[in-house]
Motif scaffolding. Structure first.
Motif, short mmCIF file in Angstrom:
data_model
loop_
_atom_site.label_atom_id
_atom_site.label_comp_id
_atom_site.label_asym_id
_atom_site.label_seq_id
_atom_site.Cartn_x
_atom_site.Cartn_y
_atom_site.Cartn_z
N ASP A 320 0.85 -1.20 0.00
CA ASP A 320 0.00 0.00 0.00
C ASP A 320 0.88 1.25 0.00
O ASP A 320 2.08 1.19 0.28
N PHE A 321 0.26 2.39 -0.29
CA PHE A 321 0.92 3.68 -0.13
C PHE A 321 0.19 4.46 0.96
O PHE A 321 -1.05 4.42 1.04
N VAL A 322 0.95 5.14 1.82
CA VAL A 322 0.33 5.97 2.85
C VAL A 322 0.62 7.44 2.56
O VAL A 322 1.73 7.80 2.17
N VAL A 323 -0.41 8.27 2.73
CA VAL A 323 -0.25 9.71 2.60
C VAL A 323 0.12 10.25 3.96
O VAL A 323 -0.63 10.10 4.93
N MET A 324 1.30 10.87 4.04
CA MET A 324 1.84 11.35 5.31
C MET A 324 1.72 12.86 5.42
O MET A 324 1.96 13.58 4.45
N ARG A 325 1.34 13.33 6.59
CA ARG A 325 1.37 14.77 6.90
C ARG A 325 2.62 15.02 7.74
O ARG A 325 2.78 14.43 8.81
N LYS A 326 3.54 15.83 7.24
CA LYS A 326 4.80 16.04 7.93
C LYS A 326 4.57 16.77 9.25
O LYS A 326 4.24 17.95 9.29
N MET A 327 4.76 16.04 10.36
CA MET A 327 4.58 16.59 11.70
C MET A 327 5.63 15.99 12.61
O MET A 327 6.11 14.87 12.39
N GLN A 328 5.97 16.71 13.66
CA GLN A 328 6.93 16.23 14.63
C GLN A 328 6.21 15.56 15.80
O GLN A 328 4.99 15.59 15.90
N PHE A 329 6.98 14.97 16.70
CA PHE A 329 6.41 14.23 17.83
C PHE A 329 5.45 15.08 18.65
O PHE A 329 4.36 14.65 19.01
N LEU A 330 5.85 16.32 18.93
CA LEU A 330 5.03 17.17 19.79
C LEU A 330 3.69 17.51 19.16
O LEU A 330 2.72 17.80 19.87
N ASN A 331 3.60 17.49 17.82
CA ASN A 331 2.35 17.82 17.15
C ASN A 331 1.51 16.60 16.84
O ASN A 331 0.34 16.73 16.48
N ALA A 332 2.11 15.41 16.95
CA ALA A 332 1.37 14.17 16.72
C ALA A 332 0.49 13.86 17.93
O ALA A 332 0.86 14.11 19.07
N ASP A 333 -0.69 13.32 17.68
CA ASP A 333 -1.62 12.99 18.75
C ASP A 333 -1.43 11.54 19.19
O ASP A 333 -0.97 10.68 18.43
N ASP A 334 -1.81 11.27 20.43
CA ASP A 334 -1.81 9.90 20.94
C ASP A 334 -2.73 9.06 20.07
O ASP A 334 -3.88 9.44 19.80
N GLY A 335 -2.23 7.96 19.57
CA GLY A 335 -3.03 7.09 18.71
C GLY A 335 -2.78 7.29 17.23
O GLY A 335 -3.29 6.51 16.41
N ASP A 336 -2.01 8.29 16.83
CA ASP A 336 -1.68 8.49 15.42
C ASP A 336 -0.76 7.38 14.92
O ASP A 336 0.06 6.84 15.68
N ILE A 337 -0.88 7.05 13.66
CA ILE A 337 0.09 6.16 13.00
C ILE A 337 1.18 7.05 12.44
O ILE A 337 0.91 7.98 11.67
N VAL A 338 2.42 6.78 12.83
CA VAL A 338 3.52 7.69 12.49
C VAL A 338 4.65 6.96 11.77
O VAL A 338 4.84 5.75 11.93
N ALA A 339 5.37 7.72 10.95
CA ALA A 339 6.65 7.26 10.40
C ALA A 339 7.73 7.77 11.33
O ALA A 339 7.80 8.97 11.60
N ALA A 340 8.54 6.88 11.86
CA ALA A 340 9.53 7.26 12.87
C ALA A 340 10.90 6.74 12.49
O ALA A 340 11.06 5.62 12.01
N GLU A 341 11.91 7.57 12.74
CA GLU A 341 13.31 7.17 12.59
C GLU A 341 13.86 6.82 13.96
O GLU A 341 13.70 7.59 14.91
N ILE A 342 14.48 5.66 14.07
CA ILE A 342 15.03 5.21 15.35
C ILE A 342 16.44 5.77 15.51
O ILE A 342 17.30 5.56 14.66
N PHE A 343 16.69 6.49 16.60
CA PHE A 343 18.02 7.04 16.85
C PHE A 343 19.01 5.91 17.13
O PHE A 343 18.66 4.90 17.73
N GLY A 344 20.24 6.14 16.73
CA GLY A 344 21.29 5.18 17.01
C GLY A 344 21.29 4.00 16.05
O GLY A 344 22.14 3.14 16.11
N VAL A 345 20.32 3.97 15.14
CA VAL A 345 20.26 2.93 14.11
C VAL A 345 20.32 3.65 12.78
O VAL A 345 19.38 4.33 12.41
N ASP A 346 21.43 3.53 12.08
CA ASP A 346 21.70 4.35 10.92
C ASP A 346 20.61 4.25 9.86
O ASP A 346 20.39 3.20 9.27
#
Length: 403
Positions: A320-346
């Motif tokens: 599938d393709f997901v349409v993403m709205r560019k937002m940071q952690f502080l603007n994301a709501d509890d329960g949102d599906i997010v694209a996240a980059e894991i720190f310390g993992v290149d």
């Protein structure tokens, strides 16, 4: 003793940069591609060192689009050129650069378009006759745009109050300028407090002597299209299994901010099918129960292809393709599906449900696959309630399912 108008104009530009340009929590922060950042850095370095010949050479390179850039990125670069031209007291060139910046940014990013429009008006007030009439028009146009933004943001009380406050200042400035045929002094005539936000201006920068390096493989966005989705770029795959390597981080960084549209009342462009490559996809919302998907937002959008089945119970399947709205952690709501980059993992990322708890943030899988059923990653929160361990690049608002 009255201060020179050119000094007052530069005060206005500093104030606008600090207060209006990217106010916290009002518009999405801007991240320019590395090669555009580098060119601006060279431009600023040349200005600081007094190398005017190099300054105008770099401005010409940007002005004539000798460097491949998306329209929005070009607009931001040209805004910097206009600021430097004003510092060098080349008023006509500053006006031309701000006008070109305004054209490149376009009304799809209405907040930034309005701010550039006001900057152009600042420069026009330094001139005489017809140019001052143009300044009146530019300032009134900017006020109208901010008024439209206030209406769009009327349900978000902090955003509404922010725009209303700036509109009050803008109207006072326009009234003074028309009556006196000159720029008002922000601090003497309009009694504004100097901005508290710390901004490094062109003539304050400390720049080192790194080699000038440019990036060639730049994604160029179309400037216009018949369909909103023609203006969205499909970037790399996003893992929806275990966090996995991604080949490019350009999707959340270089997406073209669509900004706020001007839809009125109940009039919408209904899009049910989208073609990607040679296949058709059906659009389904991931936000709330409403079947409509709203892409009118202060935040930019981009598209990611899903790889993996750890979110298949959230109606997101492999391919599938997901349409993403560019937002940071502080603007994301509890329960949102997010694209996240894991720190310390290149350069590894994942698509997961975000759960905000008291002292932690959790990325949760929602899958019928035994490998992912009940799987979650927990991260501590910092004192300012930011995520410590991963970075959110965007919130999924819709999914495109193959037909």
């Amino acid at each position: 003793m009255a201060r020179p108008q050119i000094v007052i104009a530069n005060d206005w530009i500093r104030y606008i940069e600090a207060v209006w340009w990217s106010p916290d929590d009002i518009v999405a922060p801007i991240e320019l591609p590395l090669h555009v950042q580098q060119i601006i850095r060279i431009l600023e370095k040349s200005y600081k060192s007094g190398n005017k010949e190099r300054v105008w050479s770099e401005i010409e390179r940007l002005q004539n689009r000798h460097i491949r850039m998306e329209n929005f990125d070009a607009g931001i670069a040209l805004k910097t050129c206009g600021i430097i031209a004003l510092r060098l007291e080349n008023i006509s060139e500053a006006e031309a650069l701000f006008r070109q910046s305004q054209s490149e940014i376009g009304r799809v990013s209405l907040h930034y378009y309005a701010v550039i429009t006001w900057m152009e008006g600042v420069v026009n007030w330094l001139q005489q006759g017809r140019k001052q009439n143009n300044a009146i028009s530019s300032w009134q146009e900017a006020i109208n745009y901010f008024s439209d933004l206030a209406k769009v943001n009327s349900t978000h009380i902090n955003h509404l109050h922010w725009y209303q406050k700036q509109i009050k200042l803008m109207k006072a400035a326009l009234e003074y300028a028309i009556e006196n045929r000159k720029l008002p002094d922000l601090y003497d005539d309009l009694s504004q407090e100097r901005p508290k936000k710390s901004i490094k201006y062109v003539d304050d920068l400390q720049i080192d002597d790194d080699e000038e390096k440019f990036q060639d493989d730049v994604v160029v966005m179309p400037s216009e299209g018949d369909n909103f989705f023609e203006m969205l770029v499909v970037y790399d795959e996003i893992p929806a299994g275990l966090p996995a390597p991604i080949t490019s981080r350009q999707a959340p960084l270089n997406s073209n901010p669509m900004g706020i549209g001007s839809l009125d009342g109940d009039y919408f462009i209904e899009v049910t099918r989208v073609r990607i490559g040679d296949r058709e996809y059906r659009l389904q919302t991931l936000k709330g129960k409403d079947k409509r998907v709203s892409l009118v937002s202060v935040y930019p959008h981009y598209v990611l292809k899903v790889k993996g089945n750890s979110m298949n119970q959230a109606n997101i399947q492999d391919g599938d393709f997901v349409v993403m709205r560019k937002m940071q952690f502080l603007n994301a709501d509890d329960g949102d599906i997010v694209a996240a980059e894991i720190f310390g993992v290149d350069q590894q990322a994942t698509l997961k449900r975000l759960e905000k708890r008291k002292n932690t943030a959790v990325l949760k899988a929602e899958s019928s696959d035994p490998d992912f059923e009940g799987k979650e990653w927990e991260f501590p929160l910092t004192k300012n309630e930011a995520s410590d361990g991963f970075r959110v690049w965007g919130v999924a608002v819709a999914v495109l399912k193959p037909i």
